[in-house]
Design an enzyme around this catalytic site. Structure first.
Site, PDB file in Angstrom:
ATOM      1  N   CYS A 106      16.067 -29.989   0.194  1.00 58.47           N
ATOM      2  CA  CYS A 106      15.459 -30.548  -1.016  1.00 58.47           C
ATOM      3  C   CYS A 106      14.141 -31.253  -0.700  1.00 58.47           C
ATOM      4  O   CYS A 106      13.937 -31.753   0.418  1.00 58.47           O
ATOM      5  CB  CYS A 106      16.390 -31.581  -1.648  1.00 58.47           C
ATOM      6  SG  CYS A 106      17.926 -30.907  -2.274  1.00 58.47           S
TER       7      CYS A 106
ATOM      8  N   CYS B  14      19.896 -34.955  -5.678  1.00 60.78           N
ATOM      9  CA  CYS B  14      21.283 -34.478  -5.543  1.00 60.78           C
ATOM     10  C   CYS B  14      22.088 -35.523  -4.760  1.00 60.78           C
ATOM     11  O   CYS B  14      21.531 -36.452  -4.153  1.00 60.78           O
ATOM     12  CB  CYS B  14      21.319 -33.126  -4.834  1.00 60.78           C
ATOM     13  SG  CYS B  14      21.007 -33.213  -3.070  1.00 60.78           S
TER      14      CYS B  14
ATOM     15  N   GLU C  76      13.184 -34.163  -1.607  1.00 57.54           N
ATOM     16  CA  GLU C  76      13.354 -35.578  -1.257  1.00 57.54           C
ATOM     17  C   GLU C  76      13.597 -35.757   0.236  1.00 57.54           C
ATOM     18  O   GLU C  76      13.059 -36.656   0.872  1.00 57.54           O
ATOM     19  CB  GLU C  76      14.552 -36.184  -2.011  1.00 57.54           C
ATOM     20  CG  GLU C  76      14.378 -36.237  -3.519  1.00 57.54           C
ATOM     21  CD  GLU C  76      14.885 -34.995  -4.240  1.00 57.54           C
ATOM     22  OE1 GLU C  76      14.778 -33.880  -3.681  1.00 57.54           O
ATOM     23  OE2 GLU C  76      15.375 -35.134  -5.364  1.00 57.54           O
TER      24      GLU C  76
ATOM     25  N   ASN D 194      10.652 -28.675  -1.908  1.00 58.68           N
ATOM     26  CA  ASN D 194      11.870 -27.996  -1.448  1.00 58.68           C
ATOM     27  C   ASN D 194      11.510 -26.727  -0.664  1.00 58.68           C
ATOM     28  O   ASN D 194      10.513 -26.058  -0.956  1.00 58.68           O
ATOM     29  CB  ASN D 194      12.840 -27.701  -2.598  1.00 58.68           C
ATOM     30  CG  ASN D 194      12.243 -26.943  -3.751  1.00 58.68           C
ATOM     31  OD1 ASN D 194      11.063 -27.049  -4.027  1.00 58.68           O
ATOM     32  ND2 ASN D 194      13.062 -26.159  -4.429  1.00 58.68           N
TER      33      ASN D 194
HETATM   34  N1  THU Z   1      16.259 -29.443  -5.344  1.00 58.99           N
HETATM   35  C1  THU Z   1      15.420 -30.402  -4.842  1.00 58.99           C
HETATM   36  O1  THU Z   1      14.543 -30.121  -4.032  1.00 58.99           O
HETATM   37  N2  THU Z   1      15.602 -31.681  -5.257  1.00 58.99           N
HETATM   38  C2  THU Z   1      16.476 -32.072  -6.235  1.00 58.99           C
HETATM   39  O2  THU Z   1      16.492 -33.234  -6.601  1.00 58.99           O
HETATM   40  C3  THU Z   1      17.392 -31.098  -6.826  1.00 58.99           C
HETATM   41  C4  THU Z   1      17.353 -29.719  -6.254  1.00 58.99           C
HETATM   42  C5  THU Z   1      16.029 -28.052  -4.946  1.00 58.99           C
HETATM   43  C6  THU Z   1      17.078 -27.415  -4.082  1.00 58.99           C
HETATM   44  C7  THU Z   1      16.851 -25.940  -4.379  1.00 58.99           C
HETATM   45  O3  THU Z   1      15.787 -25.471  -3.554  1.00 58.99           O
HETATM   46  C8  THU Z   1      16.377 -25.931  -5.818  1.00 58.99           C
HETATM   47  O4  THU Z   1      15.960 -27.254  -6.110  1.00 58.99           O
HETATM   48  C9  THU Z   1      17.435 -25.492  -6.815  1.00 58.99           C
HETATM   49  O5  THU Z   1      18.616 -26.183  -6.631  1.00 58.99           O
END
Ligand code: THU
Length: 130
Positions: A56, A89, A58, A45
């Site tokens: 994110c 998400c 992913e 992320n």
């Molecule tokens: N986040 C991800 O990278 N992937 C997920 O599946 C859930 C959330 C990140 C977004 C943000 O940078 C941090 O986690 C907190 O929400």
């Protein structure tokens, strides 16, 4: 996928997590995406001071793969920053479903239990134009 591969994908995702840029949430995430051709792309992320611009892990992994010409995927592994299982998400589910609605979602930690789901189970009836 063989039984060993989920563990390998989880380990690659955990390694990618180390590169996360998450100074605002302090919640680091790593992802690794396996293509039908056997290539693996990883991502972490990346946050921004303008919070809504954060991306994110992913989608970083997916966009890296797409920008290299990949279009078909078998599985994605996700490793979050705590002992809980980290699931993609809603936005990431939709973006992943554009390419592989039957993608296998693998979540867990390198030394812990792993859970597997089909993306179609986590996002039934994803939006499509046709
Ligand atoms: N986040 C991800 O990278 N992937 C997920 O599946 C859930 C959330 C990140 C977004 C943000 O940078 C941090 O986690 C907190 O929400």
């Amino acid at each position: 996928m063989s039984d060993n591969n989920p563990q390998i994908l989880i380990e690659i995702a955990a390694k990618a997590k180390e590169k996360a840029y998450a100074p605002y949430s302090e919640f680091k995430v790593g992802a690794s995406l396996l293509t039908t051709g056997g290539n693996i792309y990883s991502g972490c992320n990346i946050e921004n001071a303008s919070y809504g611009l954060s991306v994110c892990a992913e989608r970083v992994a997916l966009f890296k793969a797409l920008s290299e010409g990949e279009r078909e995927f078998l599985a994605i592994a996700i490793v979050g920053d705590n002992k809980e299982f980290c699931y993609p998400c809603g936005a990431c589910r939709q973006v992943l479903a554009e390419f592989s609605p039957e993608l296998e979602i693998i979540t867990g930690q390198p030394e812990g239990k792993i859970k597997k789901h089909k993306l179609s189970e986590l996002l039934p009836e994803n939006f499509r134009l046709k």
